[in-house]
Motif scaffolding. Structure first.
Motif, PDB file in Angstrom:
ATOM      1  N   GLN A 156       8.780  43.807 -16.003  1.00 59.25           N
ATOM      2  CA  GLN A 156       8.908  44.247 -14.616  1.00 59.25           C
ATOM      3  C   GLN A 156       8.137  45.543 -14.380  1.00 59.25           C
ATOM      4  O   GLN A 156       7.548  45.738 -13.313  1.00 59.25           O
ATOM      5  CB  GLN A 156      10.378  44.457 -14.265  1.00 59.25           C
ATOM      6  CG  GLN A 156      11.177  43.165 -14.107  1.00 59.25           C
ATOM      7  CD  GLN A 156      12.614  43.445 -13.717  1.00 59.25           C
ATOM      8  OE1 GLN A 156      13.468  43.658 -14.570  1.00 59.25           O
ATOM      9  NE2 GLN A 156      12.885  43.464 -12.422  1.00 59.25           N
ATOM     10  N   ALA A 170      14.291  51.467  -9.175  1.00 58.40           N
ATOM     11  CA  ALA A 170      14.626  50.048  -9.247  1.00 58.40           C
ATOM     12  C   ALA A 170      15.143  49.642 -10.617  1.00 58.40           C
ATOM     13  O   ALA A 170      16.027  48.771 -10.724  1.00 58.40           O
ATOM     14  CB  ALA A 170      13.409  49.206  -8.885  1.00 58.40           C
ATOM     15  N   GLY A 187       5.416  45.869 -11.503  1.00 58.25           N
ATOM     16  CA  GLY A 187       5.509  46.894 -10.474  1.00 58.25           C
ATOM     17  C   GLY A 187       4.321  47.834 -10.502  1.00 58.25           C
ATOM     18  O   GLY A 187       3.778  48.208  -9.449  1.00 58.25           O
ATOM     19  N   ARG A 243      10.500  43.392  -8.339  1.00 59.35           N
ATOM     20  CA  ARG A 243      11.898  43.805  -8.494  1.00 59.35           C
ATOM     21  C   ARG A 243      12.788  42.659  -8.954  1.00 59.35           C
ATOM     22  O   ARG A 243      13.872  42.876  -9.503  1.00 59.35           O
ATOM     23  CB  ARG A 243      12.433  44.380  -7.185  1.00 59.35           C
ATOM     24  CG  ARG A 243      11.693  45.623  -6.706  1.00 59.35           C
ATOM     25  CD  ARG A 243      12.080  46.013  -5.297  1.00 59.35           C
ATOM     26  NE  ARG A 243      11.248  47.093  -4.770  1.00 59.35           N
ATOM     27  CZ  ARG A 243      10.040  46.935  -4.255  1.00 59.35           C
ATOM     28  NH1 ARG A 243       9.508  45.723  -4.180  1.00 59.35           N
ATOM     29  NH2 ARG A 243       9.355  47.969  -3.808  1.00 59.35           N
TER      30      ARG A 243
END
Length: 264
Positions: free
Chosen positions: A202, A219, A206, A14
């Motif tokens: 990201q 997120a 993730g 995150r």
């Protein structure tokens, strides 16, 4: 996960990726960010480090093999701390790399004053090329020097794609040699493209960490998706977008990063 010497440590997906803190970020920096998330490259790089540690090959030989195979790679030098700036690309794939070669007689070329190049971050032998990384706060410059560097030198401009990017890279070198600020690299992503490519990093982190698609969307897109019903989530724009982002991120990780080297 590889050791801290070979790759940067893992962190919460995150948080902004490490690349986000670099104000001089170029396409090649983002390309190596995708590649270092490729599990096959990580394993290949780890094996190369092991061979260097055992003395089977040199760090430059290991790096040359990785660059030939992957198009770009970090320098495989286990005795040094990991440095993301020590990434080198094949000159045929990276128009930001400046190719220098002994000049033909009679064209008025001069010898290269190595002192005029300023701070040299690294010298790495990649096959027939001596790859020299010049430190620059606006974005490092990469020289690919072939043949003897003792006599007059000339910049090579291959006939093919990306001539203007190669000319812009050569112009940066000329400014540096004339005591001027080199200026920013030519192949720098515009702000929107940069943000999107970093967001996709990201997404990869993730996804690798086991986050669900809804968690990724919450997120990275809109926190409100956490409160969607199952039917609302299944038909949501956020779900469709995160599916597209995952597919795009995986494609960049598994080979599409080569396009980024050309500014694509």
């Amino acid at each position: 996960m590889l050791g801290r010497i070979s790759m940067p440590p893992e962190k919460d997906w995150r948080a902004p990726p490490d690349e986000a803190g670099n104000d001089a970020l170029a396409y090649s920096d983002i390309a190596i960010g995708y590649l270092r998330r490729n599990p096959r490259y990580r394993a290949d790089y780890s094996r190369a480090l092991g061979r260097v540690k055992r003395g089977a090959i040199t760090a430059d030989e290991a790096t040359a093999a990785l660059v030939r195979r992957w198009g770009i790679s970090f320098h495989a030098a286990p005795a040094s701390a990991f440095d993301p700036r020590l990434a080198v690309a094949r000159p045929d794939l990276s128009p930001a790399s400046i190719v220098l070669a002994p000049a033909l007689a009679g064209i008025g070329a001069e010898c290269l004053d190595m002192k005029a190049l300023g701070d040299v971050r690294a010298r790495i032998r990649i096959g027939d090329f001596l790859h020299v990384i010049l430190a620059d706060s606006d974005g490092d410059e990469h020289l690919c020097m072939c043949g003897s560097c003792q006599g007059p030198m000339a910049v090579m401009l291959p006939i093919g794609p990306d001539p203007f990017a190669r000319l812009a890279a050569a112009e940066r070198l000329c400014r540096r040699l004339n005591g001027m600020a080199a200026g920013p690299p030519a192949l720098r992503p515009p702000p929107f493209r940069r943000r999107h490519l970093l967001t996709l990093l990201q997404v990869l982190d993730g996804h690798r960490a086991g986050a669900t698609r809804r968690e990724l969307a919450a997120a990275l897109i809109d926190d409100d998706v956490r409160d969607y019903s199952a039917a609302e989530w299944a038909d949501s724009r956020e779900r469709k977008r995160i599916n597209r982002w995952i597919a795009e991120a995986v494609e960049l990780r598994d080979g599409g990063y080569i396009r980024l080297l050309r500014g694509g």
